[in-house]
Write an enzyme that holds these catalytic residues in place. Structure first.
Site, short mmCIF file in Angstrom:
data_model
loop_
_atom_site.label_atom_id
_atom_site.label_comp_id
_atom_site.label_asym_id
_atom_site.label_seq_id
_atom_site.Cartn_x
_atom_site.Cartn_y
_atom_site.Cartn_z
N PHE A 83 0.85 -1.18 0.00
CA PHE A 83 0.00 0.00 0.00
C PHE A 83 0.89 1.23 0.00
CE2 PHE A 83 -4.51 1.17 1.20
CZ PHE A 83 -5.10 0.21 0.42
N GLN A 88 -7.90 14.71 4.31
CA GLN A 88 -7.29 13.93 3.22
C GLN A 88 -8.20 13.86 2.00
OE1 GLN A 88 -6.57 9.47 3.64
NE2 GLN A 88 -4.52 10.28 3.35
N HIS A 112 -8.56 11.72 -1.09
CA HIS A 112 -8.07 10.45 -1.63
C HIS A 112 -7.83 10.65 -3.12
CE1 HIS A 112 -7.79 6.25 -2.70
NE2 HIS A 112 -7.81 5.91 -1.43
N LEU A 171 -15.34 5.95 -3.77
CA LEU A 171 -13.94 5.57 -3.66
C LEU A 171 -13.52 4.43 -4.59
CD1 LEU A 171 -11.54 6.47 -1.84
CD2 LEU A 171 -11.79 4.24 -0.77
N GLU A 214 -7.30 2.11 -2.79
CA GLU A 214 -5.87 2.16 -3.06
C GLU A 214 -5.33 0.76 -3.37
OE1 GLU A 214 -3.82 4.70 -0.39
OE2 GLU A 214 -1.88 3.77 -0.77
N ARG A 229 -0.73 9.50 -0.26
CA ARG A 229 -1.98 9.97 -0.87
C ARG A 229 -1.96 11.46 -1.20
NH1 ARG A 229 -6.53 6.60 2.57
NH2 ARG A 229 -6.08 4.64 1.52
N HIS A 247 -11.98 12.50 1.71
CA HIS A 247 -11.99 11.13 2.20
C HIS A 247 -11.88 10.99 3.71
CE1 HIS A 247 -11.47 6.87 1.93
NE2 HIS A 247 -10.25 6.89 2.43
N ARG A 263 -2.62 10.73 6.32
CA ARG A 263 -2.75 9.36 6.80
C ARG A 263 -2.34 8.38 5.72
NH1 ARG A 263 -6.74 5.24 6.37
NH2 ARG A 263 -8.15 6.56 5.17
C1 LIG Z 1 -14.76 4.21 0.98
C2 LIG Z 1 -13.79 4.17 2.09
C3 LIG Z 1 -12.76 3.24 2.09
C4 LIG Z 1 -11.84 3.19 3.12
N1 LIG Z 1 -10.86 2.24 3.07
C5 LIG Z 1 -9.99 2.16 4.11
C6 LIG Z 1 -8.98 1.16 4.12
O1 LIG Z 1 -8.88 0.35 3.22
N2 LIG Z 1 -8.15 1.09 5.16
C7 LIG Z 1 -8.24 1.95 6.20
O2 LIG Z 1 -7.47 1.82 7.12
N3 LIG Z 1 -9.18 2.92 6.21
C8 LIG Z 1 -10.05 3.05 5.19
N4 LIG Z 1 -11.01 4.04 5.21
C9 LIG Z 1 -11.13 4.91 6.34
C10 LIG Z 1 -11.86 4.22 7.46
O3 LIG Z 1 -12.80 3.32 6.94
C11 LIG Z 1 -12.61 5.17 8.34
O4 LIG Z 1 -11.78 6.18 8.71
C12 LIG Z 1 -13.04 4.43 9.58
O5 LIG Z 1 -13.87 3.37 9.24
C13 LIG Z 1 -13.73 5.32 10.57
O6 LIG Z 1 -14.20 4.50 11.62
P1 LIG Z 1 -14.87 5.05 12.90
O7 LIG Z 1 -15.07 3.91 13.80
O8 LIG Z 1 -14.09 6.19 13.39
O9 LIG Z 1 -16.23 5.63 12.41
P2 LIG Z 1 -17.42 4.97 11.57
O10 LIG Z 1 -17.16 3.59 11.15
O11 LIG Z 1 -17.82 5.93 10.54
O12 LIG Z 1 -18.57 4.92 12.61
C14 LIG Z 1 -19.21 6.06 13.04
C15 LIG Z 1 -20.34 5.62 13.90
O13 LIG Z 1 -20.81 6.70 14.64
C16 LIG Z 1 -22.21 6.78 14.55
N5 LIG Z 1 -22.59 8.14 14.73
C17 LIG Z 1 -22.13 9.23 14.11
N6 LIG Z 1 -22.73 10.32 14.57
C18 LIG Z 1 -23.59 9.92 15.53
C19 LIG Z 1 -24.51 10.57 16.38
N7 LIG Z 1 -24.66 11.87 16.33
N8 LIG Z 1 -25.24 9.85 17.22
C20 LIG Z 1 -25.10 8.51 17.27
N9 LIG Z 1 -24.25 7.84 16.50
C21 LIG Z 1 -23.51 8.54 15.64
C22 LIG Z 1 -22.52 6.22 13.22
O14 LIG Z 1 -23.83 5.77 13.15
C23 LIG Z 1 -21.51 5.09 13.12
O15 LIG Z 1 -22.01 3.95 13.76
C24 LIG Z 1 -11.93 4.11 4.16
C25 LIG Z 1 -12.95 5.04 4.18
C26 LIG Z 1 -13.87 5.09 3.15
C27 LIG Z 1 -14.92 6.13 3.16
#
Ligand SMILES: Cc1cc2nc3c(=O)[nH]c(=O)nc-3n(C[C@H](O)[C@H](O)[C@H](O)COP(=O)(O)OP(=O)(O)OC[C@H]3O[C@@H](n4cnc5c(N)ncnc54)[C@H](O)[C@@H]3O)c2cc1C
Ligand code: SF4
Ligand code: SF4
Ligand code: FES
Ligand code: FES
Lengths: 576, 274, 245
Positions: free
Chosen positions: A121, A234, A236, A250, A253, A284, A349, A384
């Protein structure tokens, strides 16, 4: 006045993405009462969309890999602005976190000798990303979701938290509403973990879902927590650019990790000019800027992107290793990626900045309030590396869940104040009571246009000032929004509130971007193209100041000597 | 003072929602959903009628039961009558055989789907209403519970298939003028051979076989499991097109009987190729 | 710019009203885009569930022209020119509002399934040949389209007796996990009621992840149930070999 229901837990986790679920599991293990809230259904959080993989120096494919190299890669990728302690914990603990998932039933792709396979990666020296085809996030979410269900933790689904409650300077609860009924709910808790993810929905072209309205950042800010590094957003390098309906979606990568090539409309592998050594697998920020430049200088594709090509690889490999990309392009863009190139361009992203947290516990500057995952700041510095987010979620999800549980154990019962609850509820109900005013959708569209055009990938003082000014107008408009319909599952009503948070966060982004008069990582100032050593010594900070915000800087935490040395000697020596 | 209330129950009892009263054929689909079940109905019915008729004939099922006066040199046997057990109590020999392949097909997972849809209308097609809603018990109660013995029919079917291969081999033998059997190829030889090939594709793609040969293992790794994994992959390949082989083999087996019958009746003249 | 007529079923638990909207069409537009357009321009309170708009989260399930599908994957240009597009919420679950249904029943079923339980002394080596089989089941995005279309639920309402295809997929993934040591066959047979499934394959036809639900999950599970409960020979064999799993 409005009635509401009440629930009480020692630890309340807001967010059921990777970070939230991992924190929940850990807090439950500590034996305290935990509840987890999420605003979509369980298992639909943003993390399901993560594709490429989770970075962990397990050295299954490249024996030379070790946490020190991962640490160095992360710091270098973040342009040394990362919180060193977070980067260290992250590099050291991520392998164990990945193995743990396997013990809970996750099924990663394998090497021939039965170990977890790792792929290359951008920015990672070695093959480091444990993955499941291109749906790694789904595997993570399902595994932890099953774990949480097994632990019997109550999950409050489709429940949006809007306000945090405090008892003195400590956090003591939260107010929210059920999306389906529109009824209010109050949670009392001794410790709260924010794991609400990022901010992308303030931009027009984004890979993020509707959930990314920066709720956690907004709530933390309003309860007095400090934000850091908000200018580092970021972009992407590879999002879809055509057709318009899917613009921003997306393109993982992993496509480049598996050998995909970037070309401009002349057929040149233009990365040769920008990063001849790492080529497509550069970091990135650099790839995104290179693509931007190519398009700007007229060497782009028909729809304003560049070409990303895997058609030189065997078709079975592409379908096996990148199945969802294959289907995404086939179903949504009529392109068979085994035969022809994809058109790609930068897309908003990931938020590197966020709520300031303590590296070892995830506690914010407000006692009892913790944050983990994308909502937190510091770990990734100015940029990142791919795959470092999923590992971030696991490592800091665990640490934070544990710390929050310990914190709750030591706390006595807290109070929530009736007038705070009342104020929160009234704020929520106001748009429904108005008889005239703009529609929230309208303002949201304006906000997205504004941020995309003026606070995007290339920034200038003039643009940023314009954006900040416009944001004030939009903020005023947002005070007058009117919502029609009932409170039952009313997206317009939901947006009316999210809008306020988004506007606030957008302002923080723009103000920090204006303050940092240099270019570094994901933050590029056309009027300050150089990287300045002075700015390399500070993080940007944002604090609440009455009704407004105060932007400043704080010195970067200093790395201890033994870590600093890693950057001087070759790592092989460090790895005993 | 604000009122604090207990959490209301959040889970409503689940029921399907209907904008219209349920009933056979009620649907929101816009395509000609009834075409497919109709085609299956006609196809299976036609085969049923023909095979019953052919099985009850008791004559003209092989070159040796040909029309008197015909001087056939070939050595074909209808698959409906193989292995030939002879006539008992005046019943056609097919009666003692045919229940095996028929039972195999009747309990086959593909045919079950086909006739549950086309004959039982349970459901006639996806998203299309059924006649007797709610009284359904699937394969949970007798007699459909008996479908679970499919694998025993598989064992029998493999046995019968072995005989069919033997018949196909014998189809290469023709009586020479001297009365000896010599190698040759007629159209019928090819028909018999094709029949065996397609029946094998069908039989070897059986879900029960797929299970027995490897599917029941939790891990394919190492030792004999690796061999079974290879076999499982082979069966899986055929299994992916089980429906196709089910139909092709059905048509061909019917045609094979028809061809032999026509030759035996003197209607077709079996062309010798070699 | 061409336009399309979209008819959306709106209402709450027991009212239903179809409303018509004219929506301009852009290239590559999907049904979910049309719904968003309607929200932004005509019906700000139109309820719809969605997250990723990339067919990855399984939130936006609905019935489009009678066909259960993900709205974010249904392209407008796949319809006949001039064809009206009629969008209904899933019919096998109670409606909350407009296109949003209450799918909590699925989460209740899920809770009853014994989760992954590693074998004693597991060595934590796993091989790709074993992954290939189970990873298919892990692709499930819980869109519940299969649950919606399955006639055992949809027409016969066996919500008490039957787990539905989604959960056979999960159960298959657990039962065929090379390192899992739990036994879920009694559950598969008696509580998830696999016998109610008459393998008519509607679930397989709608699965947006192209999981071969019937062929690879349900039928192999049925065969394992036969091994345990219906096949006298394997029963005998188990008695002799002393293996009672
Ligand atoms: C398309 C895509 C591909 C990606 N690919 C990769 C990858 O290959 N490798 C990598 O390391 N990272 C990747 N990322 C980045 C990574 O997926 C995210 O940064 C990460 O999943 C964020 O996780 P989190 O637990 O912080 O939040 P999330 O998984 O977004 O969870 C947020 C949670 O908070 C809840 N929430 C939000 N606001 C509220 C509220 N007001 N009240 C109650 N609940 C709320 C939501 O319902 C959700 O359950 C990617 C991101 C995207 C968009
Ligand atoms: S195959 Fe079985 S589970 Fe699938 S839709 Fe048909 S009856 Fe339901
Ligand atoms: S098995 Fe397929 S149709 Fe069923 S819930 Fe999972 S993804 Fe959806
Ligand atoms: S499943 Fe069709 S023959 Fe066994
Ligand atoms: S919105 Fe995620 S599947 Fe359609």
């Amino acid at each position: 006045m409005e009635s509401y229901e009440t629930h009480e837990h020692d630890v309340l986790v807001i967010g059921a993405g990777g970070a939230g679920l991992r924190a929940t599991v850990e807090a439950a293990v500590q034996g305290v009462s935990v509840g987890v809230v999420c605003k979509s259904l369980l298992g639909k959080a943003h993390t399901v969309m993560a594709e490429g993989g989770v970075a962990a120096a397990m050295a299954n494919v490249d024996e030379a890999d070790c946490w020190q190299t991962h640490f160095k890669d992360t710091m270098a990728g973040g342009k040394m602005l990362n919180n060193w302690r977070m980067a260290q914990l992250h590099a050291q603990q991520s392998p164990e976190r990945v193995y743990e998932l396997e013990r809970w039933g996750a099924l990663f792709d394998r090497t021939a000798d039965g170990k977890i396979l790792q792929r290359a990666f951008g920015g990672h020296t070695h093959n480091r990303l444990a993955h499941v085809g291109d749906r790694t996030g789904l595997e993570l979410i399902r595994t932890m979701q099953d774990r949480v269900v097994q632990q019997g933790v109550p999950v409050y689904m489709e429940c949006t938290i809007t306000h945090l409650l405090k008892d003195g300077d400590r956090v003591s609860g939260a107010v929210g509403y059920w999306r389906d009924t529109g009824r209010f709910v109050v949670f009392k808790a001794k410790a709260i973990v924010l794991a609400t993810g990022g901010v992308g929905k303030s931009f027009k072209v984004t890979s993020n879902s509707w959930e990314y309205t920066s709720d956690g950042i907004g709530m933390a800010f309003k309860s007095g927590a400090e934000l850091i590094d908000m200018e580092f957003l970021q972009f992407h390098p590879t999002g879809m650019v055509w057709p318009p309906g899917v613009k921003g979606l997306l393109v993982t990568e992993a496509v480049r990790g598996e050998g995909g090539l970037l070309r401009n409309n002349k057929g040149e592998r233009f990365m040769e000019k920008y990063d001849p050594k790492r080529m497509e697998l550069s970091t990135r920020d650099l790839v995104a800027r290179s693509i931007y430049t190519e398009v700007k200088e007229g060497r782009g594709s028909e729809h304003g992107g560049v070409f990303l090509d895997v058609s030189h690889l065997p078709a079975e490999t592409v379908i096996k290793k990148l199945p969802s990309m294959y289907h995404q392009f086939k179903d949504l863009a009529d392109v068979d990626i085994t035969k022809g190139p994809m058109e790609v361009g930068p897309t908003t992203h990931y938020m590197m900045g966020g709520v300031r947290v303590d590296a070892d516990t995830g506690q914010t500057t407000v006692p009892g309030l913790f944050a983990a995952g994308e909502v937190g700041g510091g770990m990734h510095g100015a940029n990142r590396l791919g795959g470092n987010s999923l590992s971030d979620l696991l490592v800091f999800g665990k640490l934070t869940g544990e710390a929050a549980a310990q914190f709750a154990k030591k706390s006595s019962k807290l109070r929530v104040r009736e007038e705070d609850i009342k104020a929160g509820i009234e704020e929520m109900l106001a748009p429904l009571a108005r008889t005239s005013g703009p529609s929230p959708y309208e303002i949201h569209e304006k906000l997205q246009e504004l941020m995309q055009s003026y606070v995007g990938i290339m920034r200038t003082e003039q643009d940023l000032k314009h954006a900040i000014e416009q944001l004030q107008t939009l903020k005023q408009e947002a005070q007058r929004v009117r919502v029609t319909g009932s409170r039952m599952y009313n997206p317009g009503w939901h947006l009316a509130y999210d809008l306020k948070t988004m506007l606030n966060t957008s302002e923080a982004i723009a103000r920090c971007a204006l303050q940092r008069t240099e270019s570094r990582g994901a933050h590029t100032r056309l009027d300050h193209p150089a990287t300045s050593p002075e700015w390399g010594k500070v993080n940007s900070t944002v604090n609440q100041d009455g009704d407004g915000m105060r932007v400043g800087t704080s010195p970067l935490p200093q790395m201890p000597e033994e870590l600093r040395q890693l950057f001087e000697e070759p790592v092989a020596a460090a790895k005993k | 003072m604000a009122t604090t209330e207990a959490a209301p129950p959040r889970i409503a009892t689940t029921r399907a929602r209907r904008e219209h009263p349920p009933g056979l054929g009620v649907t929101w689909r816009r395509d000609n959903w009834w075409l497919q079940p109709l085609a299956v109905f006609l196809g299976l019915s036609a085969f049923g009628v023909y095979s019953t008729w052919a099985a009850l004939q008791g004559v003209y099922y092989s070159c040796s039961t040909a029309q008197q006066g015909l001087n056939l040199t070939c050595n074909y046997l209808s698959p409906f009558y193989s292995p030939l057990l002879g006539e008992w109590w005046g019943l056609s020999p097919a009666v003692f055989i045919l229940w095996m392949p028929l039972g195999f097909r009747a309990t086959c997972y593909y045919y079950r789907k086909a006739y549950y849809r086309a004959f039982f209308l349970d459901p006639p097609a996806c998203n299309v209403g059924e006649a007797r809603e709610h009284s359904y018990c699937g394969e949970n109660a007798m007699p459909l519970k008996l479908q679970n013995i499919h694998r025993y029919f598989l064992y029998l079917a493999i046995l019968v298939l072995a005989f069919l291969w033997k018949d196909a081999y014998e189809g290469f033998l023709f009586r020479s003028d001297s009365g000896e059997m010599a190698f040759g190829v007629g159209i019928g030889t090819i028909v018999l051979l094709a029949n065996c090939v397609f029946l094998s594709f069908y039989t070897l793609g059986c879900h029960s076989l797929r299970h027995l040969i490897g599917g029941r293992l939790d891990s394919f790794h190492g030792g004999s499991c690796a061999t079974r994994h290879q076999c499982w992959k082979g069966v899986t390949k055929l299994n992916e097109h089980h429906q196709l082989w089910a139909w092709v083999s059905l048509v061909v087996v019917g045609f094979t009987d028809f061809y032999v019958r026509m030759v035996a009746m003197g209607v077709f003249n079996d062309l010798r190729l070699f | 710019m061409s336009e399309v007529v979209v008819r959306v079923s709106q209402g709450t638990a027991d009212q239903n009203e179809e409303r018509r909207y004219q929506v301009p069409v852009t290239p590559g537009m999907v049904v979910l885009d049309a719904i968003h357009y309607i929200q932004a321009h005509f019906a700000p309170d139109l309820a719809v569930r969605w997250n990723c708009k990339a067919a990855k989260c399984g939130s936006c399930s609905a019935e489009v022209n009678g066909k259960p599908s993900l709205m974010c994957k249904s392209r407008l240009d796949d319809f006949q020119p001039g064809e009206e597009i009629v969008v209904y919420p899933l019919r096998s679950f109670p409606r909350i509002k407009d296109l949003v249904t209450n799918v909590s029943w699925n989460y209740e079923v899920n809770k009853k399934i014994v989760p992954f339980t590693p074998r004693k002394n597991a060595q934590w080596k796993m091989y790709q040949e074993d992954m290939d089989r189970v990873q298919e089941f892990r692709k499930c995005i819980e869109c519940f389209l299969c649950q919606n279309v399955c006639h055992v639920l949809r027409n016969h309402e066996k919500y008490e007796q039957f787990g539905g295809p989604r959960f056979f997929v999960r159960l298959a993934g657990l039962e065929m996990h090379p390192l899992d040591g739990a036994d879920r066959l009694p559950y598969v047979k008696d509580e998830a009621g696999i016998g109610y499934c008459n393998i008519t394959k509607c679930c397989t036809e709608v699965c947006p992840e192209s999981i071969h639900i019937t062929d690879n999950a349900i039928i192999p599970l049925k065969e394992r149930v036969v091994d345990r409960y219906y096949d006298p020979l394997t029963k005998l064999f188990r008695i002799f070999s002393g293996n009672n799993k």
